[in-house]
Design a protein around this motif. Structure first.
Motif, PDB file in Angstrom:
ATOM      1  N   VAL A   1      35.673  47.801  36.756  1.00  0.00           N
ATOM      2  CA  VAL A   1      34.310  47.475  37.177  1.00  0.00           C
ATOM      3  C   VAL A   1      34.334  46.685  38.483  1.00  0.00           C
ATOM      4  CG1 VAL A   1      32.206  46.206  36.570  1.00  0.00           C
ATOM      5  CG2 VAL A   1      33.374  47.585  34.839  1.00  0.00           C
ATOM      6  N   TYR A   2      35.273  45.757  38.598  1.00  0.00           N
ATOM      7  CA  TYR A   2      35.379  44.975  39.841  1.00  0.00           C
ATOM      8  C   TYR A   2      35.595  45.886  41.046  1.00  0.00           C
ATOM      9  CZ  TYR A   2      37.123  41.806  43.403  1.00  0.00           C
ATOM     10  OH  TYR A   2      37.301  41.126  44.585  1.00  0.00           O
ATOM     11  N   LEU A   3      36.509  46.836  40.924  1.00  0.00           N
ATOM     12  CA  LEU A   3      36.817  47.736  42.039  1.00  0.00           C
ATOM     13  C   LEU A   3      35.607  48.575  42.446  1.00  0.00           C
ATOM     14  CD1 LEU A   3      40.365  48.968  40.950  1.00  0.00           C
ATOM     15  CD2 LEU A   3      39.839  47.431  42.852  1.00  0.00           C
ATOM     16  N   ASN A   4      34.678  48.750  41.529  1.00  0.00           N
ATOM     17  CA  ASN A   4      33.501  49.571  41.814  1.00  0.00           C
ATOM     18  C   ASN A   4      32.299  48.783  42.323  1.00  0.00           C
ATOM     19  OD1 ASN A   4      33.648  52.628  41.074  1.00  0.00           O
ATOM     20  ND2 ASN A   4      34.904  51.606  39.532  1.00  0.00           N
ATOM     21  N   ILE A   5      32.183  47.509  41.964  1.00  0.00           N
ATOM     22  CA  ILE A   5      30.979  46.767  42.361  1.00  0.00           C
ATOM     23  C   ILE A   5      31.240  45.697  43.406  1.00  0.00           C
ATOM     24  CG2 ILE A   5      29.895  47.206  40.121  1.00  0.00           C
ATOM     25  CD1 ILE A   5      30.385  44.250  39.424  1.00  0.00           C
ATOM     26  N   ALA A   6      32.505  45.437  43.736  1.00  0.00           N
ATOM     27  CA  ALA A   6      32.803  44.458  44.786  1.00  0.00           C
ATOM     28  C   ALA A   6      32.256  44.958  46.119  1.00  0.00           C
ATOM     29  CB  ALA A   6      34.306  44.233  44.887  1.00  0.00           C
ATOM     30  N   GLN A   7      31.706  44.054  46.907  1.00  0.00           N
ATOM     31  CA  GLN A   7      31.179  44.458  48.211  1.00  0.00           C
ATOM     32  C   GLN A   7      32.329  44.665  49.184  1.00  0.00           C
ATOM     33  OE1 GLN A   7      28.139  41.930  49.832  1.00  0.00           O
ATOM     34  NE2 GLN A   7      27.731  43.287  51.564  1.00  0.00           N
TER      35      GLN A   7
ATOM     36  N   SER B   1      45.485  39.510  46.148  1.00  0.00           N
ATOM     37  CA  SER B   1      44.647  38.792  47.109  1.00  0.00           C
ATOM     38  C   SER B   1      43.733  37.768  46.454  1.00  0.00           C
ATOM     39  CB  SER B   1      43.799  39.806  47.882  1.00  0.00           C
ATOM     40  OG  SER B   1      42.813  39.170  48.650  1.00  0.00           O
ATOM     41  N   GLU B   2      43.087  38.171  45.352  1.00  0.00           N
ATOM     42  CA  GLU B   2      41.999  37.377  44.785  1.00  0.00           C
ATOM     43  C   GLU B   2      42.374  36.562  43.552  1.00  0.00           C
ATOM     44  OE1 GLU B   2      38.400  37.636  45.988  1.00  0.00           O
ATOM     45  OE2 GLU B   2      39.761  38.044  47.649  1.00  0.00           O
ATOM     46  N   ASP B   3      43.349  37.055  42.760  1.00  0.00           N
ATOM     47  CA  ASP B   3      43.518  36.447  41.432  1.00  0.00           C
ATOM     48  C   ASP B   3      44.865  36.857  40.835  1.00  0.00           C
ATOM     49  OD1 ASP B   3      43.165  35.361  38.927  1.00  0.00           O
ATOM     50  OD2 ASP B   3      41.509  36.666  38.343  1.00  0.00           O
ATOM     51  N   GLN B   4      45.938  36.220  41.301  1.00  0.00           N
ATOM     52  CA  GLN B   4      47.279  36.655  40.906  1.00  0.00           C
ATOM     53  C   GLN B   4      47.594  36.399  39.431  1.00  0.00           C
ATOM     54  OE1 GLN B   4      50.421  35.481  43.557  1.00  0.00           O
ATOM     55  NE2 GLN B   4      49.374  36.270  45.372  1.00  0.00           N
ATOM     56  N   ASN B   5      46.870  35.501  38.811  1.00  0.00           N
ATOM     57  CA  ASN B   5      47.092  35.232  37.388  1.00  0.00           C
ATOM     58  C   ASN B   5      46.163  36.050  36.489  1.00  0.00           C
ATOM     59  OD1 ASN B   5      49.138  33.289  37.813  1.00  0.00           O
ATOM     60  ND2 ASN B   5      47.602  31.727  38.264  1.00  0.00           N
ATOM     61  N   PHE B   6      45.490  37.032  37.067  1.00  0.00           N
ATOM     62  CA  PHE B   6      44.517  37.839  36.330  1.00  0.00           C
ATOM     63  C   PHE B   6      45.051  38.414  35.014  1.00  0.00           C
ATOM     64  CE2 PHE B   6      42.707  42.142  35.603  1.00  0.00           C
ATOM     65  CZ  PHE B   6      41.427  41.772  35.235  1.00  0.00           C
ATOM     66  N   PRO B   7      46.267  38.981  34.988  1.00  0.00           N
ATOM     67  CA  PRO B   7      46.739  39.556  33.716  1.00  0.00           C
ATOM     68  C   PRO B   7      46.945  38.523  32.612  1.00  0.00           C
ATOM     69  CG  PRO B   7      47.996  40.433  35.577  1.00  0.00           C
ATOM     70  CD  PRO B   7      47.212  39.259  36.083  1.00  0.00           C
ATOM     71  N   GLU B   8      47.073  37.246  32.993  1.00  0.00           N
ATOM     72  CA  GLU B   8      47.461  36.222  32.025  1.00  0.00           C
ATOM     73  C   GLU B   8      46.324  35.304  31.577  1.00  0.00           C
ATOM     74  OE1 GLU B   8      50.429  36.544  30.903  1.00  0.00           O
ATOM     75  OE2 GLU B   8      51.024  38.029  32.408  1.00  0.00           O
ATOM     76  N   HIS B   9      45.388  34.991  32.468  1.00  0.00           N
ATOM     77  CA  HIS B   9      44.387  33.977  32.121  1.00  0.00           C
ATOM     78  C   HIS B   9      43.260  34.563  31.268  1.00  0.00           C
ATOM     79  CE1 HIS B   9      41.464  35.576  34.929  1.00  0.00           C
ATOM     80  NE2 HIS B   9      42.252  35.380  35.965  1.00  0.00           N
ATOM     81  N   PHE B  10      42.420  33.671  30.760  1.00  0.00           N
ATOM     82  CA  PHE B  10      41.307  34.074  29.900  1.00  0.00           C
ATOM     83  C   PHE B  10      39.975  33.909  30.635  1.00  0.00           C
ATOM     84  CE2 PHE B  10      38.507  33.770  26.098  1.00  0.00           C
ATOM     85  CZ  PHE B  10      38.885  34.948  25.492  1.00  0.00           C
ATOM     86  N   GLY B  11      39.976  34.333  31.890  1.00  0.00           N
ATOM     87  CA  GLY B  11      38.741  34.299  32.664  1.00  0.00           C
ATOM     88  C   GLY B  11      38.651  33.159  33.650  1.00  0.00           C
ATOM     89  N   PHE B  12      39.414  32.084  33.401  1.00  0.00           N
ATOM     90  CA  PHE B  12      39.386  30.918  34.278  1.00  0.00           C
ATOM     91  C   PHE B  12      40.823  30.541  34.632  1.00  0.00           C
ATOM     92  CE2 PHE B  12      35.808  30.752  31.358  1.00  0.00           C
ATOM     93  CZ  PHE B  12      34.728  30.652  32.228  1.00  0.00           C
TER      94      PHE B  12
ATOM     95  N   SER C   1      37.208  31.350  42.127  1.00  0.00           N
ATOM     96  CA  SER C   1      36.683  32.269  41.116  1.00  0.00           C
ATOM     97  C   SER C   1      37.695  33.364  40.806  1.00  0.00           C
ATOM     98  CB  SER C   1      35.381  32.912  41.598  1.00  0.00           C
ATOM     99  OG  SER C   1      34.353  31.961  41.690  1.00  0.00           O
ATOM    100  N   THR C   2      37.857  33.656  39.534  1.00  0.00           N
ATOM    101  CA  THR C   2      38.726  34.748  39.116  1.00  0.00           C
ATOM    102  C   THR C   2      37.988  36.076  39.278  1.00  0.00           C
ATOM    103  OG1 THR C   2      37.940  34.664  36.835  1.00  0.00           O
ATOM    104  CG2 THR C   2      39.817  33.250  37.409  1.00  0.00           C
ATOM    105  N   ILE C   3      38.725  37.161  39.119  1.00  0.00           N
ATOM    106  CA  ILE C   3      38.109  38.490  39.173  1.00  0.00           C
ATOM    107  C   ILE C   3      37.060  38.632  38.072  1.00  0.00           C
ATOM    108  CG2 ILE C   3      38.595  40.933  38.680  1.00  0.00           C
ATOM    109  CD1 ILE C   3      41.139  40.598  40.404  1.00  0.00           C
ATOM    110  N   THR C   4      37.348  38.106  36.890  1.00  0.00           N
ATOM    111  CA  THR C   4      36.380  38.186  35.787  1.00  0.00           C
ATOM    112  C   THR C   4      35.104  37.432  36.125  1.00  0.00           C
ATOM    113  OG1 THR C   4      38.299  38.145  34.298  1.00  0.00           O
ATOM    114  CG2 THR C   4      36.122  37.973  33.289  1.00  0.00           C
ATOM    115  N   GLN C   5      35.229  36.258  36.724  1.00  0.00           N
ATOM    116  CA  GLN C   5      34.050  35.492  37.130  1.00  0.00           C
ATOM    117  C   GLN C   5      33.235  36.253  38.173  1.00  0.00           C
ATOM    118  OE1 GLN C   5      36.600  31.784  37.710  1.00  0.00           O
ATOM    119  NE2 GLN C   5      34.601  30.857  37.332  1.00  0.00           N
ATOM    120  N   GLN C   6      33.917  36.919  39.090  1.00  0.00           N
ATOM    121  CA  GLN C   6      33.209  37.682  40.118  1.00  0.00           C
ATOM    122  C   GLN C   6      32.470  38.875  39.512  1.00  0.00           C
ATOM    123  OE1 GLN C   6      35.392  38.296  43.908  1.00  0.00           O
ATOM    124  NE2 GLN C   6      36.951  36.942  43.065  1.00  0.00           N
TER     125      GLN C   6
END
Length: 237
Positions: free
Chosen positions: A158-164, A82-93, A115-120
């Motif tokens: 951490v994202y799964l725990n702090i995302a609203q 949903s949020e960041d399909q390139n998450f496994p590959e990118h370096f935060g951006f 925004s990527t998951i890391t940025q969030q």
């Protein structure tokens, strides 16, 4: 003489500024290193919401930590789809998504989020809520630190725990217990996709009474989860 005094003053200011920056760097580095091993008991955004809740007397904040192993892997896949399909590959951006957002803004005169998951995680865990360039600068800095010092599994945990996930509800574990009365490990793909569907605006969108837009988004997320290859897509995080 005056010119010499100015040089001395400038040198002193430069040295002091350098020391301040060094201290701030050390503090931020320590923050990120510690939170790689210690589960955060709160976040910057949660603290801000707790303060607002305290003064308003409404909707106390609900937040409960769950380890990655205690959360359905379909949930991790759903938020990535949903949020960041390139998450496994990118370096935060995600440069590709940033370019798409810029092109889209030129057509619609409105900048969509890229925004990527890391940025969030960087924003929600360490920073304050606004869209200023100063905050964006700090967000970029913390994003780089997270990618350098954490692995992808820790970032998504951490994202799964702090995302609203609702009105003053934070984390997929809290959402799972409040909305579905089950632990997050038992979440089905449908429920995972529904939680992921409301993440862009968890106050406006409802899990209990999803609109047609959210239902359609849920279906789209399920399709994306399948196209990505299922949980095999995230097995090497």
């Amino acid at each position: 003489m005056i010119k010499k005094n100015k040089k001395v003053l400038l040198k002193k200011i430069t040295v002091k500024a350098g020391k301040v920056l060094l201290v701030l760097f050390a503090i931020s580095l320590l923050q990120v290193l510690l939170l790689n091993w210690i589960n955060p008991f709160t976040s910057s955004v949660i603290i801000q919401r707790q303060i607002k809740s305290f003064f308003s007397g409404k909707n106390p904040v609900k937040y409960e930590w769950y380890n990655y192993k205690d959360i359905s892997k379909e949930m991790a896949l759903a938020v990535i789809a949903s949020e960041d399909q390139n998450f496994p590959e990118h370096f935060g951006f995600d440069i590709e998504q940033i370019n798409k957002a810029i092109k889209e803004s030129k057509r619609k005169r409105r900048l969509r989020g890229a925004s990527t998951i890391t940025q969030q995680v960087a924003k929600n865990l360490f920073l304050w809520e606004d869209k200023s360039f100063i905050r964006k600068g700090f967000e970029a800095y913390y994003t780089l630190l997270l990618e350098l010092l954490w692995n992808k599994k820790r970032i998504i945990e951490v994202y799964l725990n702090i995302a609203q996930t609702g009105n003053n509800i934070f984390g997929v574990g809290s959402a799972s217990k409040i909305y579905f009365k089950i632990p997050p490990l038992k979440l089905s793909p449908d429920k995972c996709a529904l939680i992921a569907a409301i993440l862009p605006n968890p106050v406006r969108f409802s899990i209990i009474n999803p609109s047609e837009y959210i239902k359609n988004r849920q279906v789209w997320i399920l399709e994306q989860m399948s196209q990505l290859g299922g949980i095999d897509y995230i097995k090497n995080l």
